[in-house]
Structure formats: C-alpha cells, structure tokens
Scaffold this motif. Structure first.
Motif, PDB file in Angstrom:
ATOM      1  N   SER A 245       0.846  -1.181   0.000  1.00  0.00           N
ATOM      2  CA  SER A 245       0.000   0.000   0.000  1.00  0.00           C
ATOM      3  C   SER A 245       0.885   1.236   0.000  1.00  0.00           C
ATOM      4  CB  SER A 245      -0.913  -0.005   1.221  1.00  0.00           C
ATOM      5  OG  SER A 245      -0.159   0.234   2.390  1.00  0.00           O
ATOM      6  N   ILE A 246       0.277   2.340  -0.345  1.00  0.00           N
ATOM      7  CA  ILE A 246       0.977   3.621  -0.299  1.00  0.00           C
ATOM      8  C   ILE A 246       0.139   4.523   0.577  1.00  0.00           C
ATOM      9  CG2 ILE A 246       1.516   5.706  -1.641  1.00  0.00           C
ATOM     10  CD1 ILE A 246       2.270   3.928  -3.957  1.00  0.00           C
ATOM     11  N   GLY A 247       0.754   5.173   1.529  1.00  0.00           N
ATOM     12  CA  GLY A 247      -0.042   6.043   2.382  1.00  0.00           C
ATOM     13  C   GLY A 247       0.815   6.928   3.246  1.00  0.00           C
ATOM     14  N   HIS A 248       0.145   7.808   3.941  1.00  0.00           N
ATOM     15  CA  HIS A 248       0.838   8.721   4.854  1.00  0.00           C
ATOM     16  C   HIS A 248      -0.020   8.913   6.087  1.00  0.00           C
ATOM     17  CE1 HIS A 248       4.069   9.918   2.223  1.00  0.00           C
ATOM     18  NE2 HIS A 248       3.195   9.987   1.232  1.00  0.00           N
ATOM     19  N   SER A 249       0.647   9.215   7.194  1.00  0.00           N
ATOM     20  CA  SER A 249      -0.111   9.581   8.373  1.00  0.00           C
ATOM     21  C   SER A 249       0.563  10.754   9.060  1.00  0.00           C
ATOM     22  CB  SER A 249      -0.252   8.389   9.313  1.00  0.00           C
ATOM     23  OG  SER A 249       1.024   8.016   9.774  1.00  0.00           O
ATOM     24  N   ASN A 338      -4.478   5.708   3.310  1.00  0.00           N
ATOM     25  CA  ASN A 338      -3.738   4.649   2.619  1.00  0.00           C
ATOM     26  C   ASN A 338      -4.440   4.205   1.356  1.00  0.00           C
ATOM     27  OD1 ASN A 338      -1.288   3.352   3.866  1.00  0.00           O
ATOM     28  ND2 ASN A 338      -2.583   3.726   5.674  1.00  0.00           N
ATOM     29  N   PHE A 339      -3.643   4.045   0.299  1.00  0.00           N
ATOM     30  CA  PHE A 339      -4.173   3.388  -0.900  1.00  0.00           C
ATOM     31  C   PHE A 339      -3.815   1.922  -0.782  1.00  0.00           C
ATOM     32  CE2 PHE A 339      -2.842   7.485  -3.196  1.00  0.00           C
ATOM     33  CZ  PHE A 339      -4.021   8.101  -2.813  1.00  0.00           C
ATOM     34  N   THR A 340      -4.814   1.099  -0.842  1.00  0.00           N
ATOM     35  CA  THR A 340      -4.550  -0.330  -0.827  1.00  0.00           C
ATOM     36  C   THR A 340      -4.967  -0.852  -2.198  1.00  0.00           C
ATOM     37  OG1 THR A 340      -6.681  -0.515   0.229  1.00  0.00           O
ATOM     38  CG2 THR A 340      -4.776  -0.616   1.658  1.00  0.00           C
TER      39      THR A 340
END
Ligand code: MG
Length: 407
Positions: A245-249, A338-340
């Motif tokens: 996945s691509i994501g940030h928090s 998040n992109f899953t």
C-alpha cells in the motif's frame, strides 16, 4: 528449451464486439461505445472497423465523427459486459482452468505440465476459439498468446490481433521482442520509458542487451531484475501487490486539531500519496482512512472504486470517507490515509464503470512534473471542495467497512 507455461487470452475490442453481437446492424461497421450520448464525451471502446480510421479509446465523439463520418455510437451497457464476461469465463473453464482474471476482457491460464508442447498449445487455442464461438458468440472474438512466462504470453496475445494467436518459443524471444516498442512491455509506462530514454535506451532490442545489474540500477529496485528475467522467459512470480500500500499519516499539533484544520492536513497527505502512486506507475482501487480523535476514539473506513490514479477521483473518494466520520465536531489527533489494492498501470484496462478523463490526466501529469521539479509548494490542488462537486466519480462498489469503532 523452456516449456510453454502460460496461455493468455485477450478479447478483441471487447465492449464494441459485445455490441456488434447484440445488434446485428452494427456488425462489420465502425462503432464507438460511449458512456453517454454527447458530442463532448469520449469513446470507451471502438470496433476494429472504427480503429482503421484511427479511432480508439479516449477519442472524442466529435473527433471520431471527423475521422469517420459513418461511425455509429452506442451507449455502454455495463451490466451486459459483465454478463458476457461471466459466460466466456465459464466457456474457457470447460476446457482449461483460469489462473487469473486481469480485467474484464483478459485472463491468463497456467498450462498444466503435460500441455506445454507447442503443437498441443496451438491445438488448445483452436479448441478454445471454437468453443467460445459456439458457447458465447462468433462476434465476440479473442486473441491468444502463449509463452514460457505470463509476460511473454500477454505480449504474444496482442501480436496478431484481432482473432489471432501467437506462440513464443524460447529461441524466438529476441526476435519476437524486437518487433515491439518499449511501451508495449508490461511494466514500462510513460515515466519508465522516459527514464530509459534518459540513459540512451530507445528500443526493446537495446533493453534486451542490458545486464541484469544495469536494469536493476535503472529501475532502482527489484523490478529491474524482474524485467531482466521476464525478458528471458523466466517464470517470474507476481509480487503480491494486493498487500502493498501507499499512504501517509500525521499527528496534528494540539492547536491544529479542529476538524477544518484536520481536513486540510488530510488533503495534503492525500496529494502526497497520489504523487507517489503515480510516480510508481500504480493505480489504486481502494482508499482507507483512519482517524484517532482527541478523546481517544478511533475510526476507520475503506472505500472501493474503479482503479484510478487521478487526483480528482481520489480526492472525491477521500472526501466522501471524511464526510462519513462519526462525531464531526470532535477534534482529531491523528490521520492516516492509505491506498490499498494497488496495481501496475500497464495491467489496467479501462474501467467498465467510468469514462476516461484525459483532460484531468494531463492536468495531473503537469502537476507531477511541476512538483517534481520545483517542490511540493510550487503547485497543488487548492480547495478540494470546489473540484469535488464538479463531476463526482461513480463509485462502483459499496462501501466496505474494515475497522470498527473502538475505545
Ligand atoms: Mg482486449
């Protein structure tokens, strides 16, 4: 000699062929399938007769009329395409199990050990074609490819379209590859092509000459090694992209926790993630949003939609998630987006449910180039709100909750 391990089946101008099957007056004629009847919209598919005039997926209706005044347009019937997808699936599986469905009109089958001889595979292809003709329709044709790996089998399936077939044997590989452009290869999108050109690689023949180490360096990852092996017919197993996945928090500063601040942060995180998504050449079909409120409450939700990498569509989906959150007045401490369900863009056939949005795509590309060159502050999407109401994306599947409220 490497065995023929894979068979790849790709239906020819699928949506247009289904329409020609359903409507006899369209057979043998140039046909454009459109999302709605309007001059400003674009074709989501074109029949082979229309392709001869240079009409393809993404051609505007008004341009298509210029190219071919006799073209007939028909509105897409999504449900029907899915039904025919199911019936050809069933027909194929009468003969060979399907290993993977890659899109609405592409499937791959791993060939059993005792079915890997060239004469057997060719025979199998003819049997499949006959059976599909009988069980589904003589108007919905497909092209098939076989090779030592899925990469080559897929490339072979596009080689003699429509209604063709091609088998790539190990000793044919260098000659077969030479017939293709870099962009024909699965795993080489526009950004990778640009990177290859930068280091002086303009053709597949040149790419084939490179050492494994060179490709690893160009790709900057294991994908380079995988390409090197795929080009040689090795049966490279798929990477489990569904788990990546691509994501940030981000944890918000105490004075920035009011919902309107948090929302701005959310969109910034989203834009960062979207840029990375496109840089990697992926599309996503799902976004997960997780929130931790100041009062300790956690909430998370996931939404699924047609695969995309477009800012606008992703913004819309994210905003829809945000609007669903409970306790809308409550300050927020932490946001994760998040992109899953990622997939390589190359693997992605235009979605059934949404029309191509080439204008937005070029805006996204321009934005990426500016940001890559001048930094993230140089340009960004302002007021996610304004963009949202303009043209809502159609969400194909229902919302699927994944995490639940907890203390
Ligand atoms: Mg196709």
């Amino acid at each position: 000699m490497l065995p023929l391990r894979w068979l790849f089946i790709d239906f020819d101008s699928y949506f247009a062929s289904v329409e020609q099957h359903l409507h006899p007056h369209l057979r043998g004629k140039p046909v454009g399938v459109v999302p709605t009847m309007a001059e400003t919209t674009s074709c989501i598919a074109a029949s082979y007769e229309a392709k001869k005039f240079g009409i393809k997926t993404g051609t505007r209706v008004s341009d298509a009329r210029q190219l071919c005044p006799d073209i007939q347009f028909i509105e897409a019937e999504h449900k029907v395409y899915v039904e025919y997808h199911q019936s050809f699936h069933k027909a194929i599986e009468d003969i060979i199990p399907i290993t993977q469905t890659l899109s609405i009109d592409e499937v791959s089958c791993q060939l059993p050990k005792n079915w890997q001889e060239e004469y057997y595979v060719e025979n199998l292809m003819f049997r499949l074609k006959d059976h599909l003709c009988e069980k589904v329709s003589p108007w919905i044709t497909c092209s098939m490819g076989a090779g030592p790996n899925k990469f080559l089998a897929k490339l072979a399936s596009k080689y003699h379209k429509p209604n063709g077939h091609y088998i790539v044997m190990e000793d044919d590989i260098p000659y077969f590859l030479r017939e293709h452009e870099l962009r024909d290869l699965n795993g080489i999108g526009s950004s990778m092509e640009a990177r290859l050109r930068k280091v002086g690689i303009y053709s597949v023949a040149q790419l084939f000459q490179c050492s494994e180490e060179t490709l690893q360096n160009i790709w900057g990852s294991i994908h380079g090694n995988r390409m090197w092996r795929a080009l040689r017919g090795e049966d490279v197993a798929d990477l489990p992209t569904h788990t990546s996945s691509i994501g940030h928090s981000h944890v918000l500063a105490p004075i920035k926790r009011a919902p309107h601040h948090a929302q701005t942060v959310l969109h910034r995180l989203l834009q960062k993630a979207t840029l990375r998504l496109r840089a990697k050449g992926y599309v996503t079909s799902s976004i997960a949003l997780s929130l931790r409120y100041d009062n300790g409450l956690r909430w998370g939700h996931e939404v699924r939609f047609d695969e995309t990498s477009q800012n606008h569509a992703l913004t819309y989906a994210t905003q829809a998630l945000w609007d669903k959150r409970p306790s809308p007045q409550e300050p927020i401490r932490k946001i994760s987006v998040n992109f899953t369900r990622l997939r390589e863009e190359k693997n992605y056939t235009l979605s059934l449910f949404s029309k191509p949005d080439l204008k937005r795509e070029s805006v996204d590309k321009a934005l990426d180039q500016i940001v890559t060159r001048f930094g993230k502050r140089a340009a960004y999407y302002g007021g996610a709100h304004g963009a949202i109401s303009a043209a809502p994306m159609r969400i194909a599947f229902n919302h699927i909750p994944n995490t639940i409220l907890e203390e």
